[in-house]
Design an enzyme around this catalytic site. Structure first.
Site, PDB file in Angstrom:
ATOM      1  N   GLU A 334       0.866  -1.111  -0.128  1.00  0.00           N
ATOM      2  CA  GLU A 334      -0.194  -0.022   0.090  1.00  0.00           C
ATOM      3  C   GLU A 334       0.891   1.156   0.009  1.00  0.00           C
ATOM      4  O   GLU A 334       1.637   1.339   1.030  1.00  0.00           O
ATOM      5  CB  GLU A 334      -1.049   0.120   1.185  1.00  0.00           C
ATOM      6  CG  GLU A 334      -2.095  -0.945   1.188  1.00  0.00           C
ATOM      7  CD  GLU A 334      -2.918  -0.825   2.406  1.00  0.00           C
ATOM      8  OE1 GLU A 334      -3.900  -1.469   2.552  1.00  0.00           O
ATOM      9  OE2 GLU A 334      -2.632  -0.092   3.472  1.00  0.00           O
ATOM     10  N   CYS A 335       0.817   2.295  -0.832  1.00  0.00           N
ATOM     11  CA  CYS A 335       1.244   3.401  -0.917  1.00  0.00           C
ATOM     12  C   CYS A 335       2.641   3.380  -0.881  1.00  0.00           C
ATOM     13  O   CYS A 335       3.413   3.207  -2.065  1.00  0.00           O
ATOM     14  CB  CYS A 335       0.716   4.334   0.177  1.00  0.00           C
ATOM     15  SG  CYS A 335       0.879   5.986  -0.221  1.00  0.00           S
ATOM     16  N   ALA A 336       3.448   3.638   0.095  1.00  0.00           N
ATOM     17  CA  ALA A 336       4.945   3.404   0.157  1.00  0.00           C
ATOM     18  C   ALA A 336       5.123   2.237  -0.227  1.00  0.00           C
ATOM     19  O   ALA A 336       6.127   1.897  -1.032  1.00  0.00           O
ATOM     20  CB  ALA A 336       5.394   3.724   1.701  1.00  0.00           C
ATOM     21  N   LEU A 338       3.620   0.301  -2.703  1.00  0.00           N
ATOM     22  CA  LEU A 338       3.988   0.558  -4.120  1.00  0.00           C
ATOM     23  C   LEU A 338       5.006   0.979  -4.671  1.00  0.00           C
ATOM     24  O   LEU A 338       5.715   0.571  -5.664  1.00  0.00           O
ATOM     25  CB  LEU A 338       2.526   1.341  -4.465  1.00  0.00           C
ATOM     26  CG  LEU A 338       2.608   1.683  -5.984  1.00  0.00           C
ATOM     27  CD1 LEU A 338       2.556   0.472  -6.786  1.00  0.00           C
ATOM     28  CD2 LEU A 338       1.394   2.736  -5.851  1.00  0.00           C
ATOM     29  N   SER A 423      -1.034  -0.842  -4.637  1.00  0.00           N
ATOM     30  CA  SER A 423      -1.941   0.358  -5.070  1.00  0.00           C
ATOM     31  C   SER A 423      -1.442   1.701  -4.012  1.00  0.00           C
ATOM     32  O   SER A 423      -1.027   1.359  -3.006  1.00  0.00           O
ATOM     33  CB  SER A 423      -3.131   0.000  -5.118  1.00  0.00           C
ATOM     34  OG  SER A 423      -3.872   0.074  -3.853  1.00  0.00           O
TER      35      SER A 423
END
Length: 444
Positions: A334-336, A338, A423
């Site tokens: 998630e986020c980081a 990704l 994502s």
């Protein structure tokens, strides 16, 4: 269980200062204090946890469903030991929630769900008697919310304090404390808010101690505790991670490695609890320092954080980057996470597990999302609705894969690549516990 919600008319009034200070001050009294945060924030709970000596936990109706909020509060207040009192810090202004949802997921919404009185923190800069009118309006706006007292913040002088106390006495709202502008304590911040506790542990300990000192000197703790004891009974049973995942998915206890350390601080405590309840052995690892994944790793979870602040150190750990690039088990990012799995971040090499590049921008992407899973993956089934949130200042090129992870607002987002699901969307697995069970099942 005695409990209060610390709220404010808007962001920037001092909620985190007061809530963190209260947690530390009450703990100094010998009380076991349970820390909670309204909304999807990951950073404030780190300071709360440091002050309380137990994990800070989030209460977010959008992410977990309003029916689980009181149950999650009870769970947090009983693990690892029963708490004497709970302190819940709000988010934004008291009535600010999901956009266009009439206060859904606001601090007021959560206060009503857990039947707790509200302590309103008020920035009194350049304000006199009008402060009473503001409090009166906040109190009248939603009858389901009970404002039990006010803590005055950034008071200019003793005369200013007297004026404010007299005005609030006119409308029958008790003043529980007054913090002078001259003694304000602040933690350092950057592009996404406060610097996380894990990145500056010694300084964070000193700041939390200073906040506790501040509250001890300026707030009537006996009055706060008396107000907390007026909370109604919580009738919902405590949330149970074992019941949520339906018990262990395997008897082999596969190792699920979960990224931690200064670069990956964004994680909800319930994630590890759900994985363990589903039968996994949860093994934290630090991508900044550990040369490899924990022994026997069968799946990897890489949550959010600040890889942009640690890009050079992440790049320097070439052995771990190579292992993750070649890892053939299920990976959830998630986020980081990704960004870390991509080829580069602002030109600095990352793992190269996903064929994307990422860069910082000046634009903040922030908000709740109503998403639908776009494909089957180790944690999703195509067509499933999921609620999450975004919070980042980066973009990836491309913006999504040939097989995206999610769709919302008519667009594709994220990547499903083999056994990788990655994502920008942050999710709370207490709201979708099947994700934890599926990940453990995928280890087989």
């Amino acid at each position: 269980m005695p409990r209060i919600v610390v709220a404010a008319p808007a962001s920037g009034h001092g909620k985190t200062t007061v809530a963190t200070g209260l947690l530390g001050a009450l703990r100094r009294r010998g009380l076991t204090v349970s820390p909670h945060k309204v909304g999807p924030d990951y950073i404030d709970p780190g300071y709360h946890g440091l002050a309380a000596g137990r994990p800070g936990r989030n209460l977010d109706p959008w992410l977990v469903g309003e029916e689980r909020v009181a149950a999650l509060l009870r769970h947090g207040a009983t693990v690892p030991t029963p708490a004497d009192v709970a302190v819940v810090e709000g988010v934004m202004g008291l009535h600010d929630g999901a956009v266009g949802r009439r206060g859904y997921a606001s601090t007021a919404h959560v206060a009503a769900l857990v039947d707790a009185p509200v302590v309103l923190v008020l920035d009194t800069t350049a304000q006199g008697r009008s402060a009473a009118a503001l409090v009166l309006g906040m109190r009248a706006f939603d009858p389901a919310v009970r404002i039990g007292g006010v803590i005055l913040n950034r008071v200019g002088s003793p005369r200013h304090e007297s004026l404010l106390r007299a005005a609030l006495a006119e409308v029958g709202v008790p003043v529980l404390g007054a913090v002078s502008r001259a003694v304000e304590v602040t933690a350092p911040s950057r592009h996404l808010g406060l610097v996380p506790v894990a990145e500056r542990a010694p300084e964070s300990v000193a700041i939390v101690a200073a906040l506790a000192d501040l509250v001890v000197a300026t707030v009537d703790l006996d009055a706060v505790l008396a107000l907390a004891r007026t909370a109604g009974p919580l009738t919902a049973p405590a949330w149970d991670p074992v019941a949520a995942v339906g018990g262990p998915a395997t008897t082999t206890a596969p190792t699920v490695a979960v990224a931690a350390g200064p670069a990956f601080t964004f994680s909800y405590a319930e994630t590890a609890e759900l994985l363990a309840a589903a039968g996994a052995t949860v093994a934290p690892f630090d991508p900044l320092r550990d040369p490899g994944l924990p022994a026997g790793t069968r799946a990897v979870v890489i949550g959010g954080g600040f890889p942009e602040a640690h890009a050079d150190a992440l790049a320097g750990n070439a052995a771990l980057r190579a292992e993750l690039a070649a890892f053939d088990g299920p990976v959830v990012a998630e986020c980081a996470g990704l960004l870390y799995l991509g080829r580069s971040l602002d030109g600095t090499p990352m793992c190269g597990r996903l064929d994307l590049t990422a860069r910082m921008t000046g634009r903040l992407t922030l908000g709740y999302r109503d998403a639908v899973a776009a494909a089957d993956s180790p944690v999703t089934r195509a067509g499933e609705p999921v609620r999450g949130h975004e919070f980042h200042r980066t973009v990836t090129d491309p913006g999504h894969g040939d097989i995206p992870a999610w769709r919302w607002d008519g667009a594709a987002h994220g990547f499903v690549d083999g056994r990788v699901h990655a994502s920008y969307l942050h999710t709370h697995w207490a709201g979708q516990p099947a994700a934890a069970r599926r990940l453990v099942e995928a280890c087989r």
